[in-house]
Design a protein around this motif. Structure first.
Motif, PDB file in Angstrom:
ATOM      1  N   GLY A 112      -6.993  -7.071  -4.845  1.00  0.00           N
ATOM      2  CA  GLY A 112      -7.331  -7.366  -3.458  1.00  0.00           C
ATOM      3  C   GLY A 112      -8.164  -8.620  -3.304  1.00  0.00           C
TER       4      GLY A 112
ATOM      5  N   GLN B  90      -8.390 -10.592   0.187  1.00  0.00           N
ATOM      6  CA  GLN B  90      -9.307 -10.091   1.208  1.00  0.00           C
ATOM      7  C   GLN B  90     -10.761 -10.434   0.864  1.00  0.00           C
ATOM      8  OE1 GLN B  90      -6.899  -8.318  -0.220  1.00  0.00           O
ATOM      9  NE2 GLN B  90      -5.511  -7.764   1.456  1.00  0.00           N
ATOM     10  N   ARG B  91     -11.088 -10.350  -0.413  1.00  0.00           N
ATOM     11  CA  ARG B  91     -12.451 -10.684  -0.834  1.00  0.00           C
ATOM     12  C   ARG B  91     -12.740 -12.169  -0.583  1.00  0.00           C
ATOM     13  NH1 ARG B  91     -13.056  -7.751  -6.787  1.00  0.00           N
ATOM     14  NH2 ARG B  91     -11.679  -5.969  -6.402  1.00  0.00           N
TER      15      ARG B  91
ATOM     16  N   ALA C 267     -14.853  -5.605  -3.651  1.00  0.00           N
ATOM     17  CA  ALA C 267     -14.279  -4.411  -3.033  1.00  0.00           C
ATOM     18  C   ALA C 267     -15.314  -3.291  -2.979  1.00  0.00           C
ATOM     19  CB  ALA C 267     -13.056  -3.957  -3.813  1.00  0.00           C
ATOM     20  N   ASP C 268     -15.185  -2.409  -2.002  1.00  0.00           N
ATOM     21  CA  ASP C 268     -16.149  -1.321  -1.830  1.00  0.00           C
ATOM     22  C   ASP C 268     -16.267  -0.447  -3.074  1.00  0.00           C
ATOM     23  OD1 ASP C 268     -13.578  -0.306  -1.528  1.00  0.00           O
ATOM     24  OD2 ASP C 268     -13.933   0.593   0.449  1.00  0.00           O
ATOM     25  N   TYR C 269     -15.141  -0.103  -3.703  1.00  0.00           N
ATOM     26  CA  TYR C 269     -15.185   0.772  -4.868  1.00  0.00           C
ATOM     27  C   TYR C 269     -15.812   0.081  -6.080  1.00  0.00           C
ATOM     28  CZ  TYR C 269     -11.134  -1.796  -6.697  1.00  0.00           C
ATOM     29  OH  TYR C 269     -10.309  -2.783  -7.162  1.00  0.00           O
ATOM     30  N   HIS C 270     -15.716  -1.242  -6.123  1.00  0.00           N
ATOM     31  CA  HIS C 270     -16.240  -2.016  -7.251  1.00  0.00           C
ATOM     32  C   HIS C 270     -17.716  -2.344  -7.100  1.00  0.00           C
ATOM     33  CE1 HIS C 270     -16.332  -5.999  -9.635  1.00  0.00           C
ATOM     34  NE2 HIS C 270     -16.273  -5.023 -10.523  1.00  0.00           N
TER      35      HIS C 270
ATOM     36  N   THR D 139     -11.399  -0.771   1.095  1.00  0.00           N
ATOM     37  CA  THR D 139     -10.106  -0.417   0.505  1.00  0.00           C
ATOM     38  C   THR D 139      -9.526   0.700   1.351  1.00  0.00           C
ATOM     39  OG1 THR D 139     -10.949  -0.971  -1.693  1.00  0.00           O
ATOM     40  CG2 THR D 139      -8.923   0.341  -1.593  1.00  0.00           C
ATOM     41  N   ARG D 140      -8.439   0.416   2.036  1.00  0.00           N
ATOM     42  CA  ARG D 140      -7.924   1.346   3.048  1.00  0.00           C
ATOM     43  C   ARG D 140      -7.684   2.748   2.487  1.00  0.00           C
ATOM     44  NH1 ARG D 140      -2.917  -0.712   6.465  1.00  0.00           N
ATOM     45  NH2 ARG D 140      -4.533  -2.250   6.968  1.00  0.00           N
TER      46      ARG D 140
ATOM     47  N   ASN E 284     -10.921   4.752   2.077  1.00  0.00           N
ATOM     48  CA  ASN E 284     -11.689   5.033   3.278  1.00  0.00           C
ATOM     49  C   ASN E 284     -10.960   5.962   4.237  1.00  0.00           C
ATOM     50  OD1 ASN E 284     -14.334   3.237   3.552  1.00  0.00           O
ATOM     51  ND2 ASN E 284     -12.829   2.119   2.349  1.00  0.00           N
TER      52      ASN E 284
ATOM     53  N   TRP F  14      -8.872  11.175   0.696  1.00  0.00           N
ATOM     54  CA  TRP F  14      -8.430  10.235  -0.327  1.00  0.00           C
ATOM     55  C   TRP F  14      -7.997  10.957  -1.604  1.00  0.00           C
ATOM     56  CZ3 TRP F  14     -11.148  10.726  -4.791  1.00  0.00           C
ATOM     57  CH2 TRP F  14     -12.438  11.264  -4.708  1.00  0.00           C
TER      58      TRP F  14
ATOM     59  N   ALA G 183      -5.216   6.737  -5.048  1.00  0.00           N
ATOM     60  CA  ALA G 183      -6.593   6.593  -4.584  1.00  0.00           C
ATOM     61  C   ALA G 183      -7.535   7.443  -5.424  1.00  0.00           C
ATOM     62  CB  ALA G 183      -6.691   6.977  -3.110  1.00  0.00           C
TER      63      ALA G 183
END
Length: 208
Positions: free
Chosen positions: A47, A50-51, A129-132, A158-159, A162, A166, A172
């Motif tokens: 991703g 987007q970042r 990314a949010d998870y990272h 990350t759609r 969220n 999930w 996911a």
């Protein structure tokens, strides 16, 4: 019997930790506007488009003076990165640095620390990314805090992670579990290292 009970207790603790980690990941977005900082660091990975777009948007809005794109593929050119980031050319040409040495999150941390030292920056906005983000901040703060550099986070959502439920999405769930396991490994490493002395990343004075 005792070993089975111990395993169940550990499994329960691990599962509770996973839920807390997932809640933390989901709670990072939607993101609030950060404070203005010296620089902006964006960590490449899944991703990346987007970042990169998020980091360039922060630069265009004046939240930092320069951007470091850490972990760029060696085969990518400056123009490739500009195209995917949709950055305004004059701002991109003057104020974006590309880092090609980092191959993982540990490398991102080292590359960021070197850049901050070279730029004499003391406050950074970290984009990933949010998870990272939880694992990235463990790695980054391990080398930046001793050097006196503070950080802010700017998580890109990350759609799949969220969305409600999930865990019902195999991809996911696999991503969340994998990232949580990596986060735990880094957390344990840092706890062990905290028990002993660590090298000071700041350059030693040569004056008598």
């Amino acid at each position: 019997m005792k070993s089975v009970a111990a395993f169940l207790v550990l499994a329960f603790i691990w599962f509770c930790g996973l839920l807390a980690f997932a809640d933390r990941v989901q709670g990072q977005t939607p993101v609030r506007a950060p404070r203005k900082a010296d620089g902006i660091v964006v960590l490449t990975g899944a991703g990346s488009n987007q970042r990169l777009a998020a980091a360039m948007g922060l630069l265009e809005d004046g939240y930092g003076r320069r951007v470091l794109v850490s972990g760029v593929n060696r085969q990518a050119s400056r123009e490739d990165i500009r195209n995917v980031s949709r950055a305004v050319r004059p701002l991109y040409d003057c104020c974006v640095d590309l880092g090609f040495t980092a191959a993982d999150t540990v490398g991102n941390a080292r590359e960021t620390a070197d850049w901050a030292r070279a730029m004499r920056y003391e406050d950074l906005i970290v984009v990933t990314a949010d998870y990272h983000m939880p694992r990235a901040m463990l790695e980054l703060n391990a080398v930046l805090r001793p050097a006196g550099v503070t950080t802010q986070t700017y998580a890109v959502p990350t759609r799949a992670l969220n969305a409600r439920g999930w865990w019902r999405n195999p991809a996911a769930a696999r991503l969340m579990i994998t990232e949580y396991s990596k986060y735990l490994a880094i957390l344990i490493r840092e706890l062990v290292l905290s028990l002993g002395p660590r090298d000071d990343p700041r350059p030693k004075s040569t004056q008598p």
